[in-house]
Design a protein around this motif. Structure first.
Motif: not given
Length: 223
Positions: A119-121, A155-156, A161-163, A167-168
């Motif tokens: 969804l992000v992509q 961590e995943e 979120a970082l890549t 925000q997470f």
């Protein structure tokens, strides 16, 4: 509970007059079935936790004070479909309408996490395709209270979120209203920052770049 469909305009701030501290934000909440996206939305609206929902598409309208500013939220919550991950008319409509997205997965369901990654992509690709500015996105890992059934690590979630410049938050909608509040307040901050960046003047670097480009064109024309 009263549901209302809103045609609220996109985020706007009037810096003068009585509306100086008012803001509007259209939020789309997405995620696969049974991850708690409707529970997250209703928890934010009412402070109550309701665990079971039908597959009903709704737009909720809600006023709240965030950091001293009155914010009118229009929150679009709709049933999940794989079509929502692709460039379809309904997907494009959501992207055009939204000032920000909340993407929800369950920490107990890896397939729901993978769907959020897609969804992000899809959202970012649609924004580029439509020639629009990037939209603020918050990724939410829900059901933190069921950590003994966890299949997706914190961590995943943070790495995704970082890549993807999102925000997470990892929350338990069932147990903690404050965590839910942080999700929407955090997204509000991102929306405000995004709109302020669009309205900012080019600045000295932008001016130097523009002037350099003009002189470069002149030199080229004179050759």
């Amino acid at each position: 509970m009263v549901l209302s469909v809103s045609n609220a305009a996109q985020f706007s701030i009037d810096m003068t007059g009585p509306n100086a501290l008012k803001m509007e934000a259209n939020i789309v909440v997405l995620g696969t079935d049974n991850v708690g996206k409707s529970a997250l939305t209703v928890r934010f609206l009412t402070r109550r936790f309701i665990g079971e929902y039908g597959h009903i598409e709704s737009i909720y309208s809600h006023n709240v004070i965030v950091d001293g500013r009155e914010v009118t939220f229009s929150i679009w919550d709709s049933p999940y479909s794989q079509l929502s991950e692709t460039t379809t008319p309904i997907h494009e409509k959501r992207v055009q309408w939204a000032d920000g997205f909340v993407l929800v997965y369950s920490i107990c369901d890896r397939a729901s996490f993978n769907a959020v990654a897609r969804l992000v992509q899809g959202i970012k690709a649609s924004k580029d395709f439509l020639g629009m500015e990037k939209v603020p996105v918050v990724i939410v890992g829900n059901k933190r209270d069921l950590h003994h059934r966890r299949t997706v690590t914190s961590e995943e979630g943070r790495l995704l979120a970082l890549t993807t410049d999102c925000q997470f938050y990892e929350v338990s909608v069932a147990e903690n209203y404050h965590g839910v509040l942080m999700v929407f307040h955090g997204l509000t901050d991102r929306i405000r920052e995004s709109r302020s960046a669009v309205k900012k003047p080019a600045g000295i670097k932008g001016i130097v770049k523009t002037v350099s480009a003009v002189f470069a064109r002149r030199r080229t024309d004179s050759l």
